[in-house]
Scaffold this motif. Structure first.
Motif, PDB file in Angstrom:
ATOM      1  N   ILE A   1       0.835  -1.204   0.000  1.00 30.15           N
ATOM      2  CA  ILE A   1       0.000   0.000   0.000  1.00 30.15           C
ATOM      3  C   ILE A   1       0.873   1.259   0.000  1.00 30.15           C
ATOM      4  N   ALA A   2       1.884   1.267   0.853  1.00 36.72           N
ATOM      5  CA  ALA A   2       2.762   2.439   0.955  1.00 36.72           C
ATOM      6  C   ALA A   2       3.514   2.687  -0.343  1.00 36.72           C
ATOM      7  N   SER A   3       4.015   1.628  -0.964  1.00 37.36           N
ATOM      8  CA  SER A   3       4.770   1.770  -2.210  1.00 37.36           C
ATOM      9  C   SER A   3       3.885   2.316  -3.320  1.00 37.36           C
ATOM     10  N   ALA A   4       2.650   1.823  -3.377  1.00 36.90           N
ATOM     11  CA  ALA A   4       1.708   2.323  -4.377  1.00 36.90           C
ATOM     12  C   ALA A   4       1.396   3.794  -4.141  1.00 36.90           C
ATOM     13  N   THR A   5       1.236   4.165  -2.872  1.00 33.14           N
ATOM     14  CA  THR A   5       0.965   5.560  -2.528  1.00 33.14           C
ATOM     15  C   THR A   5       2.131   6.460  -2.943  1.00 33.14           C
ATOM     16  N   ALA A   6       3.352   5.988  -2.750  1.00 32.05           N
ATOM     17  CA  ALA A   6       4.532   6.763  -3.134  1.00 32.05           C
ATOM     18  C   ALA A   6       4.614   6.922  -4.649  1.00 32.05           C
ATOM     19  N   LEU A   7       4.318   5.843  -5.389  1.00 36.15           N
ATOM     20  CA  LEU A   7       4.362   5.931  -6.849  1.00 36.15           C
ATOM     21  C   LEU A   7       3.267   6.871  -7.359  1.00 36.15           C
ATOM     22  N   GLN A   8       2.115   6.866  -6.700  1.00 36.30           N
ATOM     23  CA  GLN A   8       1.044   7.798  -7.050  1.00 36.30           C
ATOM     24  C   GLN A   8       1.521   9.248  -6.838  1.00 36.30           C
ATOM     25  N   ALA A   9       2.271   9.480  -5.761  1.00 41.17           N
ATOM     26  CA  ALA A   9       2.813  10.820  -5.487  1.00 41.17           C
ATOM     27  C   ALA A   9       3.845  11.217  -6.539  1.00 41.17           C
ATOM     28  N   VAL A  10       4.671  10.250  -6.969  1.00 40.96           N
ATOM     29  CA  VAL A  10       5.651  10.525  -8.031  1.00 40.96           C
ATOM     30  C   VAL A  10       4.923  10.900  -9.318  1.00 40.96           C
ATOM     31  N   ALA A  11       3.865  10.162  -9.646  1.00 42.85           N
ATOM     32  CA  ALA A  11       3.081  10.471 -10.848  1.00 42.85           C
ATOM     33  C   ALA A  11       2.487  11.882 -10.763  1.00 42.85           C
ATOM     34  N   ALA A  12       1.938  12.234  -9.594  1.00 38.01           N
ATOM     35  CA  ALA A  12       1.367  13.576  -9.408  1.00 38.01           C
ATOM     36  C   ALA A  12       2.450  14.639  -9.572  1.00 38.01           C
ATOM     37  N   HIS A  13       3.651  14.334  -9.074  1.00 36.59           N
ATOM     38  CA  HIS A  13       4.781  15.257  -9.216  1.00 36.59           C
ATOM     39  C   HIS A  13       5.089  15.505 -10.695  1.00 36.59           C
ATOM     40  N   LEU A  14       4.804  14.495 -11.529  1.00 32.43           N
ATOM     41  CA  LEU A  14       5.037  14.601 -12.971  1.00 32.43           C
ATOM     42  C   LEU A  14       3.766  15.000 -13.726  1.00 32.43           C
ATOM     43  N   ASP A  15       2.754  15.455 -12.956  1.00 40.04           N
ATOM     44  CA  ASP A  15       1.479  15.924 -13.527  1.00 40.04           C
ATOM     45  C   ASP A  15       0.699  14.822 -14.226  1.00 40.04           C
ATOM     46  N   ILE A  16       0.779  13.606 -13.701  1.00 41.83           N
ATOM     47  CA  ILE A  16       0.022  12.472 -14.232  1.00 41.83           C
ATOM     48  C   ILE A  16      -0.922  11.966 -13.148  1.00 41.83           C
ATOM     49  N   GLU A  17      -2.188  11.754 -13.510  1.00 36.34           N
ATOM     50  CA  GLU A  17      -3.166  11.244 -12.553  1.00 36.34           C
ATOM     51  C   GLU A  17      -3.064   9.718 -12.478  1.00 36.34           C
ATOM     52  N   ALA A  18      -3.115   9.199 -11.259  1.00 35.59           N
ATOM     53  CA  ALA A  18      -2.974   7.754 -11.062  1.00 35.59           C
ATOM     54  C   ALA A  18      -3.935   7.278  -9.988  1.00 35.59           C
ATOM     55  N   ASP A  19      -4.469   6.071 -10.167  1.00 33.89           N
ATOM     56  CA  ASP A  19      -5.346   5.437  -9.181  1.00 33.89           C
ATOM     57  C   ASP A  19      -4.690   4.157  -8.684  1.00 33.89           C
ATOM     58  N   ILE A  20      -4.928   3.833  -7.408  1.00 36.79           N
ATOM     59  CA  ILE A  20      -4.356   2.620  -6.798  1.00 36.79           C
ATOM     60  C   ILE A  20      -5.430   1.541  -6.736  1.00 36.79           C
ATOM     61  N   PHE A  21      -5.056   0.321  -7.131  1.00 39.69           N
ATOM     62  CA  PHE A  21      -5.997  -0.795  -7.145  1.00 39.69           C
ATOM     63  C   PHE A  21      -5.417  -1.992  -6.398  1.00 39.69           C
ATOM     64  N   TYR A  22      -6.309  -2.801  -5.869  1.00 41.70           N
ATOM     65  CA  TYR A  22      -5.927  -4.078  -5.271  1.00 41.70           C
ATOM     66  C   TYR A  22      -6.771  -5.168  -5.901  1.00 41.70           C
ATOM     67  N   MET A  23      -6.298  -6.395  -5.771  1.00 41.23           N
ATOM     68  CA  MET A  23      -7.064  -7.559  -6.210  1.00 41.23           C
ATOM     69  C   MET A  23      -7.416  -8.379  -4.981  1.00 41.23           C
ATOM     70  N   GLY A  24      -8.443  -9.173  -5.065  1.00 41.01           N
ATOM     71  CA  GLY A  24      -8.856  -9.959  -3.904  1.00 41.01           C
ATOM     72  C   GLY A  24      -9.586  -9.078  -2.913  1.00 41.01           C
ATOM     73  N   ASP A  25      -9.042  -8.974  -1.707  1.00 38.37           N
ATOM     74  CA  ASP A  25      -9.672  -8.134  -0.689  1.00 38.37           C
ATOM     75  C   ASP A  25      -8.606  -7.553   0.230  1.00 38.37           C
TER      76      ASP A  25
END
Length: 484
Positions: free
Chosen positions: A174-198
């Motif tokens: 979860i934390a790694s995905a959140t960090a990559l989402q922040a990197v994408a935002a820093h580069l002006d790219i919108e990103a969503d985080i997804f999980y599989m299962g539950d």
């Protein structure tokens, strides 16, 4: 000595032997306003040093007289390329009984040991220093190169980026995905985080909720085409769900079982957590790390290393030290002490009641369960019992036996134990301190499972599950107690 290194002491210095290494050290010390005396036997070199307004004298550092020359100097740096001359100088100074602080140059590990035995306080091997510097420069250069590659791939996104964790994501994922989402935002790219299962573990749900991390169920995505960039982050441990998509970014600290032809790949098995890797990227992009991201990454590192007690390396510690001032420690405390759900309490109660203990090993049947992640929490809680070093708790759900195990026994790799016990009849995964297994309920009897015979099958398989696990642990089942 490199530029930017500051000597805070007010000591007076002597440099014996002023070749290229000694000259660099002398210039750095003088630039910092230090009183430096240089002694070298080469008259031409001494004259050249004096021409640079350096305090230099001609003498052979092997001579006994050298001790009197440097008697008023608190720190002596012996920098000659002649190791035998350096040994003689150290020996002369120490025989005189002076307590001057001596730094001396060696040529190899053997001469380094000899110089230490003669009384040198610090021994420097230039080749090792150069090698260490080269490796640090290589690591820094590689990270800069990888950051440029990652930036290029993310910035090619036309619409949106999807970041996928592994199924039932843990804090590191979860934390790694959140960090990559922040990197994408820093580069002006919108990103969503997804999980599989539950997201079964209540601690993980609390983690996401408290930090306001929006996690989306991949199965509910109606238009996959809206995501033209797909990233897998800390996904390799996903046993049940494999991704049938074109992957653009893959970042993990485990080698994936599937060959993904991604445009950007950063897999580092030498790292303890993917959160550590993502912290390095946050630093490389020179981003203003937000409180939520810093808190998430710090918790991801701590959770994956069991608070730095498992598989921790210097990179984890430096990453944690960087994140610490930016993190919300009240939130961390709340995440680490979540309330227990009624289901988890029921599973724990059943596991406590039905436990069997052999030596320091405990195995328990929690019966039929709705939340299989409750087994993990029960196994962790039972590990706190006095005298217990290893726990295994299993339960039945969806015609499958699920087993969670924990161990603090340094002699045991619980992941290998479960693999030995159930690898041929089910799926087992894990490492030295935690592991899990999934076994078809009817595997021990060959009887097809239905609503009418589930209790019978549970009774028939319970002893088999226990005995196989105890046997893999190296103890026998049947004559133990409940550890009361």
């Amino acid at each position: 000595m490199s530029a930017g290194v500051t000597i805070s002491s007010t000591s007076d210095y002597a440099i014996l032997g002023c070749g290229s290494v000694g000259h660099v050290v002398a210039e750095e010390l003088v630039e910092q306003g230090k009183d430096v005396l240089i002694i070298d036997r080469d008259e031409g070199r001494v004259e050249a040093l004096r021409d640079q307004d350096l305090n230099a004298r001609t003498a052979d550092i092997r001579d006994e007289s050298i001790v009197d020359e440097i008697a008023d100097r608190e720190v002596v740096l012996i920098m000659s390329s002649d190791v035998e001359a350096n040994k003689a100088a150290v020996e002369q100074i120490r025989e005189d009984g002076d307590d001057q602080f001596i730094v001396v140059r060696a040529s190899d590990p053997v001469s380094g040991d000899e110089l230490s035995e003669l009384g040198a306080d610090v021994v420097i091997n230039p080749s090792s220093v150069i090698a260490d510097f080269a490796l640090r420069s290589l690591e820094s250069g590689e990270l800069e190169h990888k950051a440029r590659q990652l930036s290029d791939v993310i910035e090619e996104t036309r619409d949106r980026m999807a970041i996928l964790t592994h199924d039932n994501p843990d804090p590191d994922s979860i934390a790694s995905a959140t960090a990559l989402q922040a990197v994408a935002a820093h580069l002006d790219i919108e990103a969503d985080i997804f999980y599989m299962g539950d997201i079964g573990h209540q601690e993980n749900r609390a983690f996401a909720n408290l930090l306001g991390i929006e996690l989306n169920d991949w199965d509910e995505v109606e238009e996959v085409d809206q995501y033209d960039t797909i990233a897998l982050v800390d996904h390799a441990k996903s046993a049940e769900f494999q991704v049938d998509l074109d992957i653009d970014v893959l970042i993990d600290h485990y080698e994936p079982d599937v060959d993904y032809d991604a445009a950007f790949v950063d897999v580092r098995p030498n790292m303890s957590s993917t959160s550590t890797i993502m912290t390095k990227y946050i630093q490389e992009f020179d981003m203003n790390v937000g409180e939520e991201v810093a808190t998430a990454l710090l918790y991801g590192i701590r959770a994956e290393t069991l608070d730095f007690k498992r598989d921790t390396n210097p990179a984890d510690l430096t990453a944690a030290a960087y994140l610490y001032p930016f993190a919300n420690h009240d939130t961390l405390e709340q995440v680490e002490s979540p309330s227990m759900s009624p289901e988890t309490l029921d599973v724990l109660a059943e596991a406590i009641t039905s436990r069997e203990v052999q030596g320091s090993h405990l195995v328990s049947n929690a019966g039929f369960i709705r939340d299989r992640d409750a087994l993990t929490q029960a196994a962790q809680h039972l590990l706190n019992l006095v005298g217990i070093t290893t726990t295994g708790v299993f339960g039945i759900a969806d015609d499958t036996i699920y087993l969670a195990a924990r161990s603090k026994d340094i002699r045991m790799n619980i992941g290998k134990v479960l693999q030995d016990a159930y690898g041929e009849i089910g799926e087992a995964a894990g490492h030295s301190t935690q592991a899990s297994a999934e076994i078809p309920l009817g595997i021990f009897t060959g009887i097809e499972t239905n609503e009418e015979n589930r209790d019978t099958l549970l009774a028939l398989t319970e002893e088999a599950v226990k005995s196989k696990l105890f046997d893999a642990m190296g103890v026998e089942s049947g004559d133990g107690s409940n550890g009361g």
